[in-house]
Design a protein around this motif. Structure first.
Motif, mmCIF file in Angstrom:
data_model
loop_
_atom_site.group_PDB
_atom_site.id
_atom_site.type_symbol
_atom_site.label_atom_id
_atom_site.label_comp_id
_atom_site.label_asym_id
_atom_site.label_seq_id
_atom_site.Cartn_x
_atom_site.Cartn_y
_atom_site.Cartn_z
ATOM 1 N N LYS A 114 0.817 -1.215 0.000
ATOM 2 C CA LYS A 114 0.000 0.000 0.000
ATOM 3 C C LYS A 114 0.846 1.257 0.000
ATOM 4 N N LEU A 115 2.089 1.155 0.488
ATOM 5 C CA LEU A 115 2.993 2.299 0.420
ATOM 6 C C LEU A 115 3.143 2.771 -1.019
ATOM 7 N N ILE A 116 3.174 1.827 -1.945
ATOM 8 C CA ILE A 116 3.344 2.147 -3.368
ATOM 9 C C ILE A 116 2.036 2.597 -4.002
ATOM 10 N N THR A 117 0.959 1.834 -3.747
ATOM 11 C CA THR A 117 -0.297 2.057 -4.478
ATOM 12 C C THR A 117 -1.219 3.098 -3.842
ATOM 13 N N HIS A 118 -1.258 3.135 -2.519
ATOM 14 C CA HIS A 118 -2.223 3.998 -1.848
ATOM 15 C C HIS A 118 -1.594 5.241 -1.209
ATOM 16 N N GLU A 119 -0.440 5.061 -0.597
ATOM 17 C CA GLU A 119 0.172 6.203 0.081
ATOM 18 C C GLU A 119 0.914 7.105 -0.909
ATOM 19 N N ARG A 120 1.692 6.496 -1.792
ATOM 20 C CA ARG A 120 2.429 7.302 -2.781
ATOM 21 C C ARG A 120 1.737 7.338 -4.129
ATOM 22 N N ARG A 121 0.702 6.549 -4.292
ATOM 23 C CA ARG A 121 -0.137 6.561 -5.506
ATOM 24 C C ARG A 121 0.728 6.440 -6.769
ATOM 25 N N LEU A 122 1.704 5.525 -6.695
ATOM 26 C CA LEU A 122 2.576 5.151 -7.811
ATOM 27 C C LEU A 122 3.621 6.204 -8.158
ATOM 28 N N VAL A 123 3.783 7.206 -7.315
ATOM 29 C CA VAL A 123 4.745 8.280 -7.563
ATOM 30 C C VAL A 123 5.879 8.194 -6.540
ATOM 31 N N ASP A 124 7.112 8.375 -7.001
ATOM 32 C CA ASP A 124 8.277 8.324 -6.109
ATOM 33 C C ASP A 124 8.304 7.045 -5.279
ATOM 34 N N ALA A 125 8.015 5.941 -5.930
ATOM 35 C CA ALA A 125 7.931 4.658 -5.221
ATOM 36 C C ALA A 125 8.946 3.644 -5.738
ATOM 37 N N ASP A 126 9.920 4.088 -6.526
ATOM 38 C CA ASP A 126 10.853 3.139 -7.138
ATOM 39 C C ASP A 126 11.669 2.380 -6.092
ATOM 40 N N GLY A 127 12.065 3.061 -5.018
ATOM 41 C CA GLY A 127 12.847 2.389 -3.976
ATOM 42 C C GLY A 127 12.061 1.290 -3.297
ATOM 43 N N ALA A 128 10.824 1.602 -2.915
ATOM 44 C CA ALA A 128 9.972 0.598 -2.276
ATOM 45 C C ALA A 128 9.683 -0.558 -3.226
ATOM 46 N N LEU A 129 9.536 -0.241 -4.501
ATOM 47 C CA LEU A 129 9.281 -1.291 -5.487
ATOM 48 C C LEU A 129 10.478 -2.223 -5.612
ATOM 49 N N ARG A 130 11.686 -1.676 -5.628
ATOM 50 C CA ARG A 130 12.886 -2.517 -5.723
ATOM 51 C C ARG A 130 12.992 -3.459 -4.530
ATOM 52 N N VAL A 131 12.693 -2.946 -3.348
ATOM 53 C CA VAL A 131 12.740 -3.785 -2.146
ATOM 54 C C VAL A 131 11.739 -4.941 -2.270
ATOM 55 N N PHE A 132 10.544 -4.637 -2.747
ATOM 56 C CA PHE A 132 9.499 -5.650 -2.901
ATOM 57 C C PHE A 132 9.905 -6.699 -3.936
ATOM 58 N N LEU A 133 10.389 -6.252 -5.081
ATOM 59 C CA LEU A 133 10.770 -7.189 -6.142
ATOM 60 C C LEU A 133 11.922 -8.083 -5.698
#
Length: 275
Positions: A66-85
């Protein structure tokens, strides 16, 4: 979800060590919604345990945090996405699709943000998007705009079918709770890719749930005959009998498409009396 309390000692053996629970669930169904990843990214060791408990063809549809989709709404979320992947890498081919569930406020005006986000995603995974803004269902232009953005990267549109659930007022505590939380969106059955994903919500009454999914049988049969490989998740408000119902849906589809592979044999923990 594979540790539902209502299943323990009834559908799944109990007690079970944490590293055995998914293995027992995988005896009932060959796919699972990874809803817990919405709340926190698991450790690689945890994900490695999931891989060890399942066959390579088991399907995980994992929700992005939700940090990526709801809190940051897909913006400035590349770091969190890398951790998830990085965390889910041990799943290998079991990661059937990464599930991008967007908040109800994410509407047509935000499609450009979604398109930009999808274009930045690595091609090593497949992606599926769930939207809840009513305009995507009520306005053909908005739906076309979304479909165009998804098509560029081969992403699927996940329908969440709640039409049977909202057909009549709730009759149980679980239904009353779900009544206030679940989205009311129109029925949609258009597949964009060869791997459509459906989320279906029935009622706590199994007969009502079965009645409501009849049209999904027709859709699934058509998809299979077209060479698609659908994944359908069955929910009820209390989810007490969800694995049994999922197997019943699979059997109903297989009765019309005999070449569809059978589900695995479960390891029952007690007698079943639903049907």
């Amino acid at each position: 979800m594979w540790t539902h309390k209502a299943w323990q000692g009834r559908l799944l053996a109990h007690p079970l060590a944490s590293h055995e629970r998914l293995r027992h669930y995988a005896g009932w169904c060959d796919a699972v919604e990874g809803n817990t990843t919405f709340y926190a990214t698991p450790t690689r060791d945890t994900v490695a345990s999931w891989a060890q408990q399942t066959d390579p063809d088991f399907r995980f549809v994992l929700k992005l945090p939700k940090l990526i989709t709801h809190e940051r709404r897909l913006v400035d979320a590349d770091g969190a996405l890398r951790v998830f992947l990085d965390a889910i890498e041990p799943l290998g081919p079991r990661a059937h699709a990464l599930w991008i569930q967007l908040p109800g406020s994410f509407g047509p005006a935000d499609v450009a943000v979604l398109a930009s986000f999808l274009r930045r995603l690595p091609s090593s995974h497949r992606y599926a998007v769930e939207v809840r803004h009513p305009a995507f269902f009520d306005e053909p232009r908005s739906a076309a705009l979304l479909e165009e953005a998804l098509a560029v990267t081969g992403a699927e549109w996940i329908p969440f079918d709640t039409t049977e659930f909202f057909r009549s007022p709730p009759t149980s505590e679980a239904e009353r709770e779900a009544w206030t939380r679940k989205p009311r969106v129109p029925f949609r059955s258009r597949a964009l890719t060869d791997r459509p994903i459906v989320r279906y919500l029935g009622r706590d009454d199994p007969a009502r749930t079965i009645e409501g999914w009849q049209r999904w049988i027709d859709v699934a049969v058509e998809w299979l005959r077209e060479g698609r490989s659908p994944t359908i998740f069955v929910h009820t408000p209390d989810n007490a009998d969800a694995p049994v119902l999922a197997r019943r849906l699979h059997d109903d589809v297989r009765a019309r498409v005999p070449e569809l592979e059978a589900l695995p044999d479960p390891m029952p923990a007690g007698p079943l009396t639903l049907f």
